[in-house]
Design an enzyme around this catalytic site. Structure first.
Site, mmCIF file in Angstrom:
data_model
loop_
_atom_site.group_PDB
_atom_site.id
_atom_site.type_symbol
_atom_site.label_atom_id
_atom_site.label_comp_id
_atom_site.label_asym_id
_atom_site.label_seq_id
_atom_site.Cartn_x
_atom_site.Cartn_y
_atom_site.Cartn_z
ATOM 1 N N HIS A 172 0.802 -1.233 0.000
ATOM 2 C CA HIS A 172 0.000 0.000 0.000
ATOM 3 C C HIS A 172 0.836 1.284 0.000
ATOM 4 C CE1 HIS A 172 -3.504 -2.398 0.250
ATOM 5 N NE2 HIS A 172 -3.647 -2.486 1.550
ATOM 6 N N HIS A 221 -9.712 2.401 0.475
ATOM 7 C CA HIS A 221 -9.611 1.260 1.391
ATOM 8 C C HIS A 221 -10.667 1.297 2.501
ATOM 9 C CE1 HIS A 221 -7.604 -1.996 3.546
ATOM 10 N NE2 HIS A 221 -6.801 -2.137 2.511
ATOM 11 N N GLU A 270 -11.559 -3.496 -2.808
ATOM 12 C CA GLU A 270 -10.693 -2.455 -3.352
ATOM 13 C C GLU A 270 -10.520 -2.657 -4.852
ATOM 14 O OE1 GLU A 270 -7.127 -3.083 -0.738
ATOM 15 O OE2 GLU A 270 -8.648 -4.303 0.205
HETATM 16 C C1 BGC Z 1 -4.647 -6.319 1.948
HETATM 17 C C2 BGC Z 1 -4.481 -7.068 3.242
HETATM 18 C C3 BGC Z 1 -4.022 -6.107 4.291
HETATM 19 C C4 BGC Z 1 -5.087 -5.047 4.420
HETATM 20 C C5 BGC Z 1 -4.757 -4.021 5.452
HETATM 21 C C6 BGC Z 1 -5.680 -5.266 2.167
HETATM 22 O O1 BGC Z 1 -5.795 -4.512 1.021
HETATM 23 O O2 BGC Z 1 -5.023 -7.145 0.905
HETATM 24 O O3 BGC Z 1 -3.564 -8.118 3.101
HETATM 25 O O4 BGC Z 1 -3.844 -6.732 5.529
HETATM 26 O O5 BGC Z 1 -5.234 -4.410 3.196
HETATM 27 O O6 BGC Z 1 -3.472 -3.628 5.369
#
Ligand code: BGC
Length: 409
Positions: free
Chosen positions: A155, A229, A369
């Site tokens: 991310h 998110h 997402e």
């Molecule tokens: C990911 C997860 C992650 C979460 C929070 C999601 O987009 O796929 O693996 O733990 O975000 O970080």
């Protein structure tokens, strides 16, 4: 402030309570004067601005409250572009906040939150999801990014777009009330090449949609994969799990992962697997099945390849629908993106406490997402995520909120 507030409340002396009242009054006064300042601009009654708090370096962070003609209310802050709350009606017209999050800036800045790092409600960038080993090569150069998720990059890194202050500009348009957020990510930020100018627009329409538009330009080739998110619980945030929510994902295939959640490169049909959500199915129905992919994710944490048929890349297609039987709330997601990450909140463990004082327990929220595939910069067979100078990155996702007695077909 609310973090200090609850600590002080535990002490509970009348003198302290008086001090709290004074602080709260001062805060309200500050918030009011800020909305008054903004009321002077072109913004009307469907948008209200107030002060959310200050970053450790003193910069002010604001909250923008957008309301539509049917009373749906969205609160967004320019810190991380985070959606703080979203109130929508159930089938009896009762409004609840369906987005997980917090009421105070301090809560988002706390060490506890940063360690858990669930990215509640935030804009994710430059790259949504994982890049293997935090490395990729582009035009003959190797770039190293933060490895903030075991050995992988997640991310956007240590200080992704979820943790920066965006410039915000509220607007009213024929499409609805909205907020444009702008951020310039400098060349080399978090290890990525090129100065990237990003614009994310939230529009709340009178058709009960939240439209999210992403736009970016760069001065050097760079990977980009922006997403939103938010975690939803359609019963209301702070309720029990989302396992009874019925989910449909318009995806005939998904991308299996290894044990660090990096795609193996395979694109696998969902048919005959617990990943087949082409017909609406309760999220919890197969989540505990013995299945290597579910074991790697601790539940669902996978990229689903959408059925776009021959849709043009700027055409919205249905990505997913989620319906919750008790409230009747339904969210339908359409997107121009080729894929969607379905994450069933597996890493929530009750350590974080939400807006109603309830702990966010295991799987008490889901995230869907819209995105390009994870690790695309290292996977040549995946659709490219490289933005080059002279081109504009554009992406749109629309969430439509309604409520009905049954899901229908
Ligand atoms: C990911 C997860 C992650 C979460 C929070 C999601 O987009 O796929 O693996 O733990 O975000 O970080």
């Amino acid at each position: 402030m609310p973090l200090m507030y609850s600590q002080r409340l535990r002490n509970g002396s009348p003198l302290l309570l008086g001090a709290i009242a004074a602080v709260l009054w001062a805060n309200t006064a500050q918030a009011q004067s800020s909305s008054e300042d903004n009321a002077g601009s072109s913004v009307g009654s469907g948008i209200q601005t107030s002060v959310f708090g200050h970053l450790p370096d003193g910069r002010q962070v604001d909250v923008y409250q957008l309301t539509n003609a049917n009373g749906i209310e969205l609160r967004v802050t320019n810190y991380g572009g985070i959606i703080l709350s979203l109130k929508t009606p159930d089938m009896d017209g009762k409004f609840d906040d369906i987005a997980l999050g917090f009421d105070s800036l301090e809560a988002y800045l706390s060490d506890e939150y940063r360690q858990a790092n669930p990215y509640f409600g935030a804009i994710i960038g430059r790259y949504g999801n994982r890049i293997a080993g935090g490395q990729f090569s582009l035009d003959g150069e190797t770039y190293s990014l933060a490895t903030n998720d075991g050995s992988n990059h997640l991310h956007g890194g240590d200080q992704g777009f979820d943790k920066v202050l965006w410039q915000a500009e509220p607007f009213e348009s024929d499409a609805g009330n909205g907020l444009v957020l702008r951020y310039t990510s400098e060349d080399g930020e978090e290890g990525y090449p090129g100065k990237l100018e990003v614009e994310v627009t939230y529009t709340l329409t009178d058709n009960d949609e939240l439209m999210v538009d992403y736009r970016a330009v760069t001065d050097k080739a760079t990977p980009i994969n922006l997403t939103q998110h938010s975690y939803f619980n359609l019963k209301g945030e702070g309720s029990d799990t989302i396992l009874d929510h019925q989910l449909m994902i318009n995806a005939p295939e998904f991308t299996p992962v290894n044990d660090t959640l990096i795609p193996t490169g395979e694109i696998r049909p969902v048919e005959g697997t617990p990943f087949d959500f082409t017909q609406a199915t309760p999220i919890g129905e197969r989540i505990e099945q013995e299945n290597e992919q579910l074991a790697f994710g601790g539940g669902y944490d996978h990229n689903f390849v959408l059925a776009r048929d021959n849709a043009a890349s700027d055409e919205l297609v249905l990505a997913a629908k989620v319906w919750e039987p008790q409230s009747g709330r339904l969210v339908e997601i359409t997107t121009t993106e080729p894929a969607i990450q379905f994450y069933s909140g597996n890493f929530l463990n009750g350590d974080l406490t939400g807006k109603q004082g309830q702990a966010y327990e295991h799987r008490s929220g889901f995230a869907l997402e819209t995105q390009h595939y994870p690790d695309s910069p290292n996977q040549e067979a995946f659709p490219s995520t490289i933005l080059v100078p002279g081109e504009t990155y554009r992406s749109r996702t629309v969430y439509r909120f309604s409520a009905q007695q049954d899901l229908g077909s």
